[in-house]
Design an enzyme around this catalytic site. Structure first.
Site, PDB file in Angstrom:
ATOM      1  CG  ASP A  92       2.666   1.482   9.415  1.00  0.00           C
ATOM      2  OD1 ASP A  92       2.456   2.392  10.242  1.00  0.00           O
ATOM      3  OD2 ASP A  92       2.986   1.704   8.241  1.00  0.00           O
TER       4      ASP A  92
ATOM      5  CB  CYS B  26      -4.397   6.371  10.482  1.00  0.00           C
ATOM      6  SG  CYS B  26      -4.997   4.920   9.623  1.00  0.00           S
TER       7      CYS B  26
ATOM      8  NE  ARG C  91       0.037  10.641   9.750  1.00  0.00           N
ATOM      9  CZ  ARG C  91      -0.379   9.588   9.036  1.00  0.00           C
ATOM     10  NH1 ARG C  91      -1.635   9.183   9.124  1.00  0.00           N
ATOM     11  NH2 ARG C  91       0.455   8.943   8.252  1.00  0.00           N
TER      12      ARG C  91
ATOM     13  NE  ARG D  63      -7.587   4.934   4.984  1.00  0.00           N
ATOM     14  CZ  ARG D  63      -6.747   5.253   5.971  1.00  0.00           C
ATOM     15  NH1 ARG D  63      -7.165   5.326   7.201  1.00  0.00           N
ATOM     16  NH2 ARG D  63      -5.483   5.515   5.719  1.00  0.00           N
TER      17      ARG D  63
ATOM     18  CE  LYS E 266      -1.873   1.872   3.951  1.00  0.00           C
ATOM     19  NZ  LYS E 266      -1.735   3.323   4.092  1.00  0.00           N
ATOM     20  CG  ASN E 267       2.101   2.848   3.554  1.00  0.00           C
ATOM     21  OD1 ASN E 267       0.964   3.231   3.252  1.00  0.00           O
ATOM     22  ND2 ASN E 267       2.450   2.556   4.797  1.00  0.00           N
TER      23      ASN E 267
HETATM   24  C1  EPZ Z   1       4.164   6.835   6.491  1.00  0.00           C
HETATM   25  O1  EPZ Z   1       3.496   7.954   7.029  1.00  0.00           O
HETATM   26  C2  EPZ Z   1       3.118   5.735   6.366  1.00  0.00           C
HETATM   27  N1  EPZ Z   1       2.044   6.221   5.515  1.00  0.00           N
HETATM   28  C3  EPZ Z   1       2.582   5.385   7.749  1.00  0.00           C
HETATM   29  O2  EPZ Z   1       1.729   4.247   7.595  1.00  0.00           O
HETATM   30  C4  EPZ Z   1       3.739   4.986   8.661  1.00  0.00           C
HETATM   31  O3  EPZ Z   1       3.250   4.801   9.970  1.00  0.00           O
HETATM   32  C5  EPZ Z   1       4.815   6.068   8.666  1.00  0.00           C
HETATM   33  O4  EPZ Z   1       5.228   6.385   7.322  1.00  0.00           O
HETATM   34  C6  EPZ Z   1       6.061   5.656   9.442  1.00  0.00           C
HETATM   35  O5  EPZ Z   1       6.608   4.482   8.884  1.00  0.00           O
HETATM   36  C7  EPZ Z   1       2.197   6.212   4.188  1.00  0.00           C
HETATM   37  O6  EPZ Z   1       3.220   5.800   3.656  1.00  0.00           O
HETATM   38  C8  EPZ Z   1       1.042   6.688   3.375  1.00  0.00           C
HETATM   39  P1  EPZ Z   1       6.574   9.895   8.428  1.00  0.00           P
HETATM   40  P2  EPZ Z   1       4.200   9.375   6.988  1.00  0.00           P
HETATM   41  O7  EPZ Z   1       6.639  11.160   7.683  1.00  0.00           O
HETATM   42  O8  EPZ Z   1       5.016   9.479   5.754  1.00  0.00           O
HETATM   43  C9  EPZ Z   1       7.404  13.059  11.962  1.00  0.00           C
HETATM   44  C10 EPZ Z   1      -0.190   2.951   7.766  1.00  0.00           C
HETATM   45  O9  EPZ Z   1      -0.696   2.407   8.775  1.00  0.00           O
HETATM   46  N2  EPZ Z   1       7.365  14.064  10.881  1.00  0.00           N
HETATM   47  O10 EPZ Z   1       7.618   8.866   8.205  1.00  0.00           O
HETATM   48  O11 EPZ Z   1       3.143  10.386   7.230  1.00  0.00           O
HETATM   49  C11 EPZ Z   1       6.025  12.464  12.223  1.00  0.00           C
HETATM   50  O12 EPZ Z   1       5.295  13.255  13.130  1.00  0.00           O
HETATM   51  C12 EPZ Z   1       0.335   4.369   7.836  1.00  0.00           C
HETATM   52  O13 EPZ Z   1      -0.088   2.392   6.663  1.00  0.00           O
HETATM   53  C13 EPZ Z   1       7.701  15.366  11.145  1.00  0.00           C
HETATM   54  O14 EPZ Z   1       8.009  15.736  12.283  1.00  0.00           O
HETATM   55  O15 EPZ Z   1       5.143   9.265   8.254  1.00  0.00           O
HETATM   56  C14 EPZ Z   1       6.388  11.094  12.773  1.00  0.00           C
HETATM   57  O16 EPZ Z   1       6.658  11.202  14.137  1.00  0.00           O
HETATM   58  C15 EPZ Z   1      -0.061   5.072   9.091  1.00  0.00           C
HETATM   59  N3  EPZ Z   1       7.674  16.275  10.118  1.00  0.00           N
HETATM   60  C16 EPZ Z   1       7.683  10.739  12.049  1.00  0.00           C
HETATM   61  O17 EPZ Z   1       8.190  11.969  11.531  1.00  0.00           O
HETATM   62  C17 EPZ Z   1       7.364  15.924   8.831  1.00  0.00           C
HETATM   63  O18 EPZ Z   1       7.370  16.794   7.953  1.00  0.00           O
HETATM   64  C18 EPZ Z   1       7.531   9.760  10.899  1.00  0.00           C
HETATM   65  O19 EPZ Z   1       6.547  10.246   9.987  1.00  0.00           O
HETATM   66  C19 EPZ Z   1       7.032  14.593   8.575  1.00  0.00           C
HETATM   67  C20 EPZ Z   1       7.031  13.675   9.610  1.00  0.00           C
END
Ligand code: EPZ
Length: 434
Positions: free
Chosen positions: A321, A133, A138, A413, A38-39
């Site tokens: 995840d 989610c 985020r 989803r 998915k991701n």
């Molecule tokens: C991706 O989300 C995945 N979603 C999430 O999967 C997954 O939990 C996550 O990566 C971590 O592996 C998709 O790929 C669509 P991140 P993403 O940016 O990209 C902080 C699922 O269940 N952060 O890696 O949104 C953030 O707050 C979903 O399939 C910032 O501070 O996650 C978090 O603590 C849920 N500033 C950490 O980084 C930013 O600009 C990781 O977030 C971006 C993120």
């Protein structure tokens, strides 16, 4: 400047609600085929709209609601999409709308990849802020930092992000946090920038590598994906290509955990075992048998697994995840387990649902302390988010009696045909519309 977005937890109200009804206590036997990731897919479809000539044919796209949603968004931009089973064809030569603002955009997190894709190809985009989610704040400050470093002007007004640049110019960008989304989004834009971009402290997840491989197949010049330094030499244009998405690490992990939780002997097919090492290691530590083959993993387990401690981390650490599905298994493991959720601050909402089934869990901030109980008992529970839904299904499969999981729009989803896959393994699970 730091921009923080709060996600909206939107549930589809346009059709009859479904729930899963599970009669627990059956061991699982047989094999299950894992779908495309998915991701990875939710980033590859936006990447495909960067092709200014030829069509993209993408195989192994999972049949899930997030993908259908994203396909509708891409069509709203003027692209033509056809789907035959798991194969999606995208013709983006007719793309004529740089303004993504339908209700679907607000529903899903990954719609933010349209910003990087449109900025790269057209140097301009307007995209409504994304949903997804409800697992914590985020932010997208690191995405914005990257776009601005490439020379884009970024504004957020009335819930919409606008990006615009005369030219995108390659540069060095150091991410302050390891972010999957920011790494992919900035990589998309940098692919069509002038000169060389170096992304430092980049995310190393398998789906980051898959998106880079897809872009390279379209004609991009990206090296280092899968390490924490990615080098992108900008190219003038991208063309359509044929590509197949990698298997879903999280779906695979969910079925491995379900097999360990229920007992039995399950082979999870169409996986890349390397991507699952952190999960295999924990199941082995608990006492399950895990056998790795070239593209499948077999999990055998008897009752009486022992509790373990887990800390979620960026890849190759234990994936956040999979934390929620794993927590359901730990509820019935012997002794005390501790989960430290280091990525998302609100990813324990499902614990209250597990407690309705008799789980003994205490949440203190980002740590859940789980004292294994002999059995869970069936109850009416809700899927508070996507992976929480998977956790409740696993809990239902191991519980005594009947469990009803509601709000399964969340599960749809991200998990294709979840009830059929578990049914084929011998579970007593049905989908009921109400
Ligand atoms: C991706 O989300 C995945 N979603 C999430 O999967 C997954 O939990 C996550 O990566 C971590 O592996 C998709 O790929 C669509 P991140 P993403 O940016 O990209 C902080 C699922 O269940 N952060 O890696 O949104 C953030 O707050 C979903 O399939 C910032 O501070 O996650 C978090 O603590 C849920 N500033 C950490 O980084 C930013 O600009 C990781 O977030 C971006 C993120």
């Amino acid at each position: 400047m730091t921009y923080v977005l709060y996600i909206k937890n939107i549930v589809r109200m346009d059709k009859a609600m479904d729930k899963l009804v599970i009669k627990g206590g059956k061991e699982l036997f047989g094999s299950v085929d894992i779908g495309g990731a998915k991701n990875a897919a939710v980033a590859i479809l936006p990447a495909a709209i960067m092709a200014s000539k030829d069509i993209c044919v993408i195989e192994n796209i999972p049949q899930i609601e997030d993908i259908e949603c994203e396909e509708r968004i891409i069509e709203s931009l003027g692209c033509k999409i056809t789907r035959i089973k798991n194969s999606v064809t995208i013709d983006s030569t007719s793309l004529n709308n740089l303004n993504a603002n339908t209700e679907d955009v607000r529903k899903m997190r990954a719609s933010y990849y349209l910003i990087g894709a449109l900025l790269g190809r057209f140097k301009k985009a307007r995209v409504e802020l994304p949903g997804g989610c409800a697992i914590g704040v985020r932010p997208i400050d690191q995405h914005i930092k990257g776009f601005e470093a490439l020379g884009a002007k970024v504004t957020i007004e009335h819930g919409t992000i606008s990006v615009e640049a005369e030219n995108l110019i390659g540069t060095n960008i150091y991410f302050d946090v390891v972010s999957v989304g920011a790494t992919i989004n900035v990589m998309l834009a940098a692919t069509l920038a002038e000169g060389t971009t170096v992304l430092e402290n980049a995310a190393k997840e398998p789906h980051v590598v898959d998106v880079a491989n897809f872009l390279n197949t379209m004609g991009a010049n990206i090296k280092g994906a899968g390490t924490d330094v990615i080098k992108i030499v900008g190219v003038d244009q991208l063309s359509g290509c044929s590509y197949s998405v990698i298997p879903d690490q999280i779906e695979a992990g969910t079925y491995m955990i379900a097999a360990a939780a229920c007992g039995g002997d399950v082979t999870v097919n169409n996986v890349i075992p390397k991507h699952l090492e952190s999960i295999s290691a924990k199941l082995l530590e608990m006492g399950a048998e895990v056998i790795e083959n070239d593209d499948s993993i077999t999990v055998k387990s008897a009752k009486g697994l022992k509790g373990v401690n887990i800390k979620t981390l960026p890849y190759p650490g234990f994936p956040t995840d999979v934390q929620q599905p794993m927590s359901a298994l730990l509820c019935v493991a012997n002794g005390r387990s501790m989960i430290n959720e280091s990525i998302w601050e609100s990813r324990f909402k499902h614990i209250d649902e597990l407690k309705k089934m008799g789980a003994a869990v205490k949440v203190e901030g980002r740590v859940a302390i789980i004292d294994g109980v002999e059995r869970l008992t069936g109850a009416i529970v809700t899927a508070t988010d996507l992976r929480a839904g998977a956790a409740m299904v696993i809990a239902g499969l191991i519980a005594d009696g009947v469990t009803e999981v509601t709000n399964i729009e969340h599960i749809d989803r991200g998990y294709p045909h979840i009830e059929n896959k578990f049914k084929a393994l011998g579970a007593d699970i049905v989908r009921v519309s109400y």
